[in-house]
Design a protein around this motif. Structure first.
Motif, PDB file in Angstrom:
ATOM      1  N   THR A  92      13.581 -19.473 -28.255  1.00 29.68           N
ATOM      2  CA  THR A  92      12.169 -19.346 -28.613  1.00 29.68           C
ATOM      3  C   THR A  92      12.039 -19.166 -30.120  1.00 29.68           C
ATOM      4  N   LEU A  93      11.146 -19.950 -30.719  1.00 23.73           N
ATOM      5  CA  LEU A  93      10.833 -19.838 -32.141  1.00 23.73           C
ATOM      6  C   LEU A  93       9.372 -19.464 -32.303  1.00 23.73           C
ATOM      7  N   ASP A  94       9.041 -18.825 -33.433  1.00 24.85           N
ATOM      8  CA  ASP A  94       7.638 -18.584 -33.722  1.00 24.85           C
ATOM      9  C   ASP A  94       7.092 -19.728 -34.576  1.00 24.85           C
ATOM     10  N   GLY A  95       5.832 -19.614 -35.002  1.00 23.93           N
ATOM     11  CA  GLY A  95       5.196 -20.684 -35.751  1.00 23.93           C
ATOM     12  C   GLY A  95       5.813 -20.954 -37.108  1.00 23.93           C
ATOM     13  N   ARG A  96       6.591 -20.000 -37.620  1.00 23.29           N
ATOM     14  CA  ARG A  96       7.323 -20.205 -38.870  1.00 23.29           C
ATOM     15  C   ARG A  96       8.753 -20.671 -38.614  1.00 23.29           C
ATOM     16  N   LEU A  97       9.047 -20.988 -37.367  1.00 20.06           N
ATOM     17  CA  LEU A  97      10.353 -21.474 -36.926  1.00 20.06           C
ATOM     18  C   LEU A  97      11.437 -20.409 -37.046  1.00 20.06           C
ATOM     19  N   ALA A  98      11.027 -19.142 -37.022  1.00 24.99           N
ATOM     20  CA  ALA A  98      11.978 -18.040 -36.992  1.00 24.99           C
ATOM     21  C   ALA A  98      12.390 -17.786 -35.548  1.00 24.99           C
ATOM     22  N   LEU A  99      13.667 -17.470 -35.346  1.00 21.57           N
ATOM     23  CA  LEU A  99      14.203 -17.274 -34.003  1.00 21.57           C
ATOM     24  C   LEU A  99      13.646 -16.002 -33.380  1.00 21.57           C
ATOM     25  N   ARG A 100      13.100 -16.119 -32.181  1.00 23.62           N
ATOM     26  CA  ARG A 100      12.565 -14.983 -31.443  1.00 23.62           C
ATOM     27  C   ARG A 100      13.384 -14.659 -30.203  1.00 23.62           C
ATOM     28  N   GLU A 101      14.179 -15.630 -29.761  1.00 22.49           N
ATOM     29  CA  GLU A 101      15.006 -15.440 -28.575  1.00 22.49           C
ATOM     30  C   GLU A 101      16.299 -16.221 -28.756  1.00 22.49           C
ATOM     31  N   THR A 102      17.433 -15.556 -28.647  1.00 24.99           N
ATOM     32  CA  THR A 102      18.732 -16.184 -28.841  1.00 24.99           C
ATOM     33  C   THR A 102      18.979 -17.264 -27.797  1.00 24.99           C
ATOM     34  N   PRO A 103      19.582 -18.391 -28.167  1.00 19.84           N
ATOM     35  CA  PRO A 103      19.865 -19.444 -27.191  1.00 19.84           C
ATOM     36  C   PRO A 103      20.691 -18.944 -26.014  1.00 19.84           C
ATOM     37  N   THR A 104      20.196 -19.222 -24.803  1.00 19.50           N
ATOM     38  CA  THR A 104      20.877 -18.811 -23.576  1.00 19.50           C
ATOM     39  C   THR A 104      20.934 -19.992 -22.612  1.00 19.50           C
ATOM     40  N   PRO A 105      22.001 -20.109 -21.802  1.00 16.83           N
ATOM     41  CA  PRO A 105      22.127 -21.221 -20.860  1.00 16.83           C
ATOM     42  C   PRO A 105      21.023 -21.193 -19.802  1.00 16.83           C
ATOM     43  N   VAL A 106      20.588 -22.391 -19.392  1.00 21.40           N
ATOM     44  CA  VAL A 106      19.534 -22.492 -18.368  1.00 21.40           C
ATOM     45  C   VAL A 106      19.994 -23.249 -17.132  1.00 21.40           C
ATOM     46  N   LEU A 107      21.156 -23.916 -17.207  1.00 18.28           N
ATOM     47  CA  LEU A 107      21.672 -24.678 -16.057  1.00 18.28           C
ATOM     48  C   LEU A 107      23.111 -24.248 -15.772  1.00 18.28           C
ATOM     49  N   PRO A 108      23.293 -23.149 -15.047  1.00 24.69           N
ATOM     50  CA  PRO A 108      24.650 -22.680 -14.760  1.00 24.69           C
ATOM     51  C   PRO A 108      25.465 -23.760 -14.049  1.00 24.69           C
ATOM     52  N   GLY A 109      26.689 -23.946 -14.505  1.00 17.98           N
ATOM     53  CA  GLY A 109      27.575 -24.907 -13.870  1.00 17.98           C
ATOM     54  C   GLY A 109      27.533 -26.293 -14.456  1.00 17.98           C
ATOM     55  N   VAL A 110      26.530 -26.608 -15.263  1.00 17.88           N
ATOM     56  CA  VAL A 110      26.440 -27.921 -15.892  1.00 17.88           C
ATOM     57  C   VAL A 110      27.024 -27.818 -17.294  1.00 17.88           C
ATOM     58  N   THR A 111      28.163 -28.460 -17.508  1.00 14.41           N
ATOM     59  CA  THR A 111      28.848 -28.386 -18.793  1.00 14.41           C
ATOM     60  C   THR A 111      28.932 -29.745 -19.477  1.00 14.41           C
ATOM     61  N   ASP A 112      28.215 -30.736 -18.937  1.00 14.00           N
ATOM     62  CA  ASP A 112      28.240 -32.074 -19.526  1.00 14.00           C
ATOM     63  C   ASP A 112      26.837 -32.665 -19.612  1.00 14.00           C
ATOM     64  N   GLY A 113      25.823 -31.810 -19.755  1.00 14.84           N
ATOM     65  CA  GLY A 113      24.449 -32.281 -19.867  1.00 14.84           C
ATOM     66  C   GLY A 113      24.138 -32.759 -21.268  1.00 14.84           C
ATOM     67  N   ARG A 114      23.239 -33.720 -21.359  1.00 15.08           N
ATOM     68  CA  ARG A 114      22.833 -34.257 -22.656  1.00 15.08           C
ATOM     69  C   ARG A 114      21.332 -34.518 -22.687  1.00 15.08           C
ATOM     70  N   SER A 115      20.801 -34.604 -23.897  1.00 14.70           N
ATOM     71  CA  SER A 115      19.401 -34.959 -24.183  1.00 14.70           C
ATOM     72  C   SER A 115      18.406 -34.275 -23.251  1.00 14.70           C
ATOM     73  N   PRO A 116      18.342 -32.934 -23.263  1.00 10.77           N
ATOM     74  CA  PRO A 116      17.360 -32.253 -22.417  1.00 10.77           C
ATOM     75  C   PRO A 116      15.932 -32.527 -22.871  1.00 10.77           C
ATOM     76  N   SER A 117      15.036 -32.598 -21.908  1.00 14.23           N
ATOM     77  CA  SER A 117      13.615 -32.838 -22.183  1.00 14.23           C
ATOM     78  C   SER A 117      12.802 -31.855 -21.352  1.00 14.23           C
ATOM     79  N   LEU A 118      11.922 -31.105 -22.015  1.00 16.73           N
ATOM     80  CA  LEU A 118      11.181 -30.029 -21.370  1.00 16.73           C
ATOM     81  C   LEU A 118       9.739 -30.437 -21.140  1.00 16.73           C
ATOM     82  N   ALA A 119       9.222 -30.147 -19.935  1.00 12.58           N
ATOM     83  CA  ALA A 119       7.829 -30.464 -19.597  1.00 12.58           C
ATOM     84  C   ALA A 119       7.307 -29.411 -18.634  1.00 12.58           C
ATOM     85  N   ARG A 120       5.981 -29.385 -18.481  1.00 13.20           N
ATOM     86  CA  ARG A 120       5.343 -28.469 -17.532  1.00 13.20           C
ATOM     87  C   ARG A 120       4.360 -29.242 -16.678  1.00 13.20           C
TER      88      ARG A 120
END
Length: 332
Positions: free
Chosen positions: A90-118
């Protein structure tokens, strides 16, 4: 650090037209997302070249969503040796880090080009793996569950002679879903009525034999890592934009010269695309820009996140804005 005054949104003109004029794509692209984008400098990013980086790994292929709070939820690939782990930050509007990068897909170690949508039910995460486009779902956007059936697999009869790479998933204002991806150096697009598919492949030029891509590659020009965005313009029309990494080779004085830039193609109907004559981001600003993601802050300001050099052994997430006068914070 000296910060410039945040930009007051402007209505930009294209020639004698308005912000989103109704001219055909062949005669002009709406100016507010076309570029050239300006790469943010050291003074704007607390003395760093990259908005996000790591000391022991590369952070690549970012994609994100601007939330109502103004924070940016970001997904990317953490690449360390052969490991390709999809992480969230998570970044804020100044692109400062608000949340440290954490894995979201346990067990997937060869994923590429993630795309996020709602969508109305939660979060979707599309990504490529083993030459196909897969998708995962989440209620909270923190941990995702993979769907066992891929969204799309390569079909040589549809011009996809290599595996599918560089997936990008987005929802249009009318509720339809659009998927851009790369195969064999060309960019292709598909559509569906629901986020889980089924997806129908789009032919970008029905008058030519065989299915035609959105951005056609060649031995000397390869398009990779596309991102698709669909929005309604100020005049009420819908415009599709596809940005991609473009690598070119040409012979100069008996030697092969290679360049890389971020290109743009756009369409008024989601099928017939025209490529902009100038790059959205040239290699002069970043020698090897890759994997762009576009976040629209408002009607005039856009944030581009992409993979670039951080001045170390590892690559990270760089940032650029359009128009050039735009400043941080990019969100309110």
């Amino acid at each position: 650090m000296n910060r410039m005054t945040p930009l007051v949104p402007l209505i930009l003109a294209l020639g004698c037209g308005t912000l989103e004029q109704d001219a055909p794509i062949t005669t002009g692209l709406p100016n507010n997302r076309t570029g050239p984008f300006r790469v943010l400098d050291l003074d704007e990013l607390e003395g760093q070249r990259c908005a996000l980086s790591a000391q022991d790994a590369s952070l690549e292929e970012p994609d994100g969503i601007i939330r109502e709070s103004g924070e940016i939820t970001l997904v990317m690939v953490r690449a360390q040796g052969e490991l390709r782990e999809i992480v969230r930050a998570t970044l804020d509007g100044r692109l400062a880090l608000r949340e440290t990068p954490t894995p979201v897909l346990p067990g997937v170690t060869d994923g590429r080009s993630p795309s996020l949508a709602r969508d109305g039910r939660g979060w979707l995460l599309a990504y490529t793996r083993e030459g196909r486009v897969e998708v995962a779902f989440s209620d909270d956007g923190l941990r995702f569950t993979r769907r066992p059936v891929p969204l799309l697999s390569a079909d040589p009869r549809a011009g996809e002679h290599n595996g599918l790479r560089g997936a990008s998933l987005t929802q249009a204002p009318d509720g339809t879903w659009w998927l851009a991806y790369e195969s064999a150096g060309s960019v292709w697009i598909a559509r569906a009525d629901a986020s889980e598919g089924p997806f129908t492949r789009v032919d970008a030029d029905a008058e030519r034999p065989g299915r035609q891509p959105v951005m056609e590659g060649s031995p000397s020009r390869q398009h990779t890592n596309p991102v698709v965005r669909v929005e309604r313009t100020g005049t009420g029309r819908t415009i599709w934009r596809v940005y991609a990494s473009t690598r070119r080779e040409r012979v100069e004085d008996g030697a092969v010269a290679r360049t890389q830039e971020l290109s743009l193609a756009a369409s008024w109907d989601g099928a017939r695309f025209t490529t902009a004559t100038t790059p959205a981001l040239s290699g002069r600003a970043e020698p090897t820009p890759d994997a762009p993601s576009l976040l629209f802050a408002d009607a005039t300001r856009s944030l581009m996140l992409f993979t670039g050099g951080c001045g170390s052994a590892f690559r990270g997430v760089r940032a650029a804005v359009f128009p050039a006068e735009a400043t941080l914070p990019i969100t309110r």
